[in-house]
Scaffold this active site. Structure first.
Site, PDB file in Angstrom:
ATOM      1  N   VAL A 125     -24.727   1.035 -58.666  1.00  0.00           N
ATOM      2  CA  VAL A 125     -23.716   0.862 -59.485  1.00  0.00           C
ATOM      3  C   VAL A 125     -23.997   2.408 -60.140  1.00  0.00           C
ATOM      4  CG1 VAL A 125     -21.799  -0.169 -60.837  1.00  0.00           C
ATOM      5  CG2 VAL A 125     -22.821  -1.590 -59.705  1.00  0.00           C
ATOM      6  N   GLY A 126     -22.524   3.429 -60.048  1.00  0.00           N
ATOM      7  CA  GLY A 126     -22.174   4.060 -61.010  1.00  0.00           C
ATOM      8  C   GLY A 126     -22.578   5.578 -60.581  1.00  0.00           C
ATOM      9  N   GLY A 231     -22.328   9.765 -51.730  1.00  0.00           N
ATOM     10  CA  GLY A 231     -22.931  11.028 -52.899  1.00  0.00           C
ATOM     11  C   GLY A 231     -24.160  11.788 -52.589  1.00  0.00           C
ATOM     12  N   SER A 232     -24.469  12.296 -53.411  1.00  0.00           N
ATOM     13  CA  SER A 232     -25.567  13.057 -52.641  1.00  0.00           C
ATOM     14  C   SER A 232     -26.913  13.123 -53.671  1.00  0.00           C
ATOM     15  CB  SER A 232     -25.439  14.930 -53.332  1.00  0.00           C
ATOM     16  OG  SER A 232     -24.477  15.060 -54.260  1.00  0.00           O
ATOM     17  N   GLY A 267     -34.180  27.398 -59.759  1.00  0.00           N
ATOM     18  CA  GLY A 267     -33.274  27.473 -59.770  1.00  0.00           C
ATOM     19  C   GLY A 267     -32.575  27.340 -61.509  1.00  0.00           C
ATOM     20  N   TYR A 270     -26.094  25.295 -63.402  1.00  0.00           N
ATOM     21  CA  TYR A 270     -25.822  24.327 -63.978  1.00  0.00           C
ATOM     22  C   TYR A 270     -26.892  23.339 -64.318  1.00  0.00           C
ATOM     23  CZ  TYR A 270     -20.535  24.610 -62.818  1.00  0.00           C
ATOM     24  OH  TYR A 270     -19.644  25.641 -61.993  1.00  0.00           O
ATOM     25  N   GLU A 274     -28.926  23.602 -68.366  1.00  0.00           N
ATOM     26  CA  GLU A 274     -28.428  22.762 -68.925  1.00  0.00           C
ATOM     27  C   GLU A 274     -30.339  21.780 -69.247  1.00  0.00           C
ATOM     28  OE1 GLU A 274     -24.439  20.779 -68.030  1.00  0.00           O
ATOM     29  OE2 GLU A 274     -26.034  19.315 -67.231  1.00  0.00           O
ATOM     30  N   HIS A 549      -3.430  26.184 -85.737  1.00  0.00           N
ATOM     31  CA  HIS A 549      -3.814  26.573 -87.073  1.00  0.00           C
ATOM     32  C   HIS A 549      -4.844  26.315 -87.933  1.00  0.00           C
ATOM     33  CE1 HIS A 549      -5.431  30.198 -89.138  1.00  0.00           C
ATOM     34  NE2 HIS A 549      -5.003  30.009 -89.280  1.00  0.00           N
TER      35      HIS A 549
END
Length: 569
Positions: A125-126, A231-232, A267, A270, A274, A549
């Site tokens: 789940v998730g 998904g992947s 690699g 992204y 991170e 502002h």
């Protein structure tokens, strides 16, 4: 609205549980999507063989307003018994295979439309986002970011602050990430239960039209419509051996089982960027191994130049470009180094620095669709490198450019259109809209992306190189405008003035083609730009909008005003 007792009970449980669920930003986002549903589930929907329209789907409800149109109850017309297909012919209206962000979002919206829904969670789940991706990585970045900030004595001295040695507990940092994962995953499961979604904690495989097979029990379940959302998984190039300890993907790195002194990151996209932020903040040295000609190849050139200065050159990071890591042999923590063979990407010859010996290697070479277990080939459905082919409505095609497979849909990473969690969620909602007879297509050009480094990078739409190609092909003049964090009062107050924003637009029409930001809270600032692209707001209109502002969003105000020749104070 007429509803069954159990639905009223579920509604009550949902209201009671909303407080805890909304603590998680991700859950809040998905509940916002669910809140747009037009009513909570009522009586089961009767299916007919005729095309389903929004009115026929909702005709047993009280007057319900949808997209500016009101559908009042109507008497059902007499139907030919031979053509009538009722819910008794199927176990569910919708079965979803996969319970990541996309599958979860689709399930919430399906129940909001009154569809009887089941979801195969795969005991996950998730999905990747919650368990091995977005959520735990942000927990590590948050902790590492605080260590970096408190360790920067020069930065703190600017505020008149002095601190002693900064220490961190690796196990507690890892525990913070693990607890967040557990909490968010539990909330997602609870939200499905509260809305009456049946959860099957097993993997599902496509078993032909309207059928899904439970791969654990072999049971066949049926539904009018099936949504694939598997998904992947991380892609590991040939020659790289993963041991999960010294050579690992992001899945294992998020466990933070140890902090290597020297990490090679294969690699520089992204994920790699991170993790370089996390590791360098916690004391590691990093070496990037990038196969492309430049570091951070997917970023806009101007953003890449700033990122190289603030995220690479200012830290204990070096790297190779145009180099393949063709062989990676695991070592043993603290005893035996990892051995990496380096080969020139153009000549395919081993470079002088090869082999490279490091304490650990993190493989960040992209992701591939997790579709092998769906068994689509048994139904003569072709994939391309594992990606399921779909049209703009998320309907599955039997081959590239082929025919639509009736009542079969695919969302998220598995279709390869845009491998982002929030894109998957948008696609899931869109699929349900189309299932309900309301034609919808996701505008992927308006979906933003972010890299949560310190400072952050965010973007939406086209890069400058892509925009140049489009301008040449369509015959318009490309406009470019930029704004800087250096003159922004809020950024200066934070002593975080490194960064810029850049807007690409069509000079003839004022249409925004892309926006790129690097700087403090870029991931939050980009949403205004995403909304502008989605709504078709021009740079002329954006230049006249008032920004609070002093806030960081005034960087965008400067950028949009510059696009039309105005000056921002």
């Amino acid at each position: 609205v007429q509803s069954l007792p159990e639905d009223r009970e579920r509604r009550g449980k949902l209201q009671v549980g909303l407080g805890s669920m909304m603590r998680c930003a991700y859950t809040a986002l998905l509940f916002a999507a669910a809140a747009q549903a037009f009513t909570l589930p009522g009586t089961p929907v009767t299916r007919t063989a005729a095309p389903v329209t929004a009115a026929s789907r909702l005709n047993q409800r009280c007057s319900t307003k949808l997209a500016g149109k009101s559908f009042s109850p109507k008497l059902r017309s007499a139907r030919n018994a031979a053509t009538q297909v009722s819910m008794a012919d199927y176990d569910y209206d919708v079965i979803i295979v996969g319970c990541g962000v996309g599958g979860h979002g689709a399930a919430l919206h399906a129940r909001g439309q009154g569809l009887k829904t089941a979801i195969f969670t795969g005991a996950d789940v998730g999905g990747t986002c919650v368990n091995r991706g977005c959520v735990p990585s942000k927990a590590l970045l948050a902790a590492a970011g605080r260590v970096r900030e408190m360790s920067d004595s020069a930065h703190l001295a600017g505020f008149g602050i002095t601190v002693g040695d900064v220490k961190y507990d690796r196990e507690k940092v890892a525990e913070h990430a693990a607890q967040l994962v557990s909490s968010v995953a539990k909330n997602l499961g609870n939200s499905l239960s509260a809305l009456g979604v049946d959860q099957i904690h097993a993997a599902g495989a496509y078993a032909g039209p309207n059928k899904v097979r439970n791969v654990v029990t072999g049971e066949i379940m049926t539904a009018k419509d099936i949504i694939l959302a598997p998904g992947s998984v991380p892609f590991v190039p040939p020659g790289i051996t993963i041991d999960g300890k010294t050579v690992f993907t992001s899945d294992d790195s998020l466990k933070l089982e140890w902090i290597p002194d020297w990490v090679a990151i294969i690699g520089s996209g992204y994920i790699g960027l991170e993790f370089s932020d996390v590791y360098t903040a916690l004391g590691s040295e990093v070496t990037f191994i990038e196969a492309m000609d430049t570091m951070m190849p997917t970023f806009d050139p101007d953003i890449r130049r700033v990122a190289d200065r603030v995220l690479i050159q200012s830290r204990k990071i070096d790297g190779y470009t145009s180099v393949f890591a063709t062989e990676v042999t695991p070592g043993e923590p603290g005893k035996k180094p990892v051995k990496i063979k380096l080969v020139d990407a153009k000549t395919r010859e081993e470079i002088p620095d090869s082999p490279l010996y490091v304490d650990a290697a993190l493989v960040c070479t992209g992701r591939v669709p997790n579709t092998q277990g769906l068994e689509l080939d048994k139904s003569n459905i072709e994939t391309v490198r594992g990606f399921v082919q779909v049209n703009e409505k998320m309907q599955v095609l039997d081959k590239p450019g082929g025919a639509v497979v009736p009542n079969l849909w695919c969302i998220g990473d598995a279709n390869g259109k845009m491998m982002l969690a929030h894109a998957a969620s948008a696609q899931g909602i869109s699929a349900i809209e189309n299932i309900c007879g309301r034609s919808h297509a996701v505008d992927h050009d308006a979906i933003p992306a972010a890299c949560f480094t310190h400072p952050e990078i965010a973007m939406v739409g086209l890069t400058e190189d892509q925009a140049k190609v489009k301008a040449l092909a369509e015959g318009f003049e490309l406009g470019k405008s930029s704004g800087s964090f250096k003159a922004n009062s809020k950024a200066l107050a934070e002593l975080e003035s490194a960064g810029m924003a850049k807007c690409l637009f069509n000079k003839d029409t004022g249409k925004v083609l892309g926006v790129h930001i690097i700087g403090l809270h870029a991931s939050d600032l980009i949403q205004e730009c995403s909304n502008a692209i989605a709504a078709g707001t021009t740079v002329q209109e954006l230049s006249m909008m008032v920004h609070t502002h002093p806030t960081l969003c005034e960087v965008l105000d400067e950028t949009f005003k510059g696009a039309v020749g105005m000056s921002a104070h």
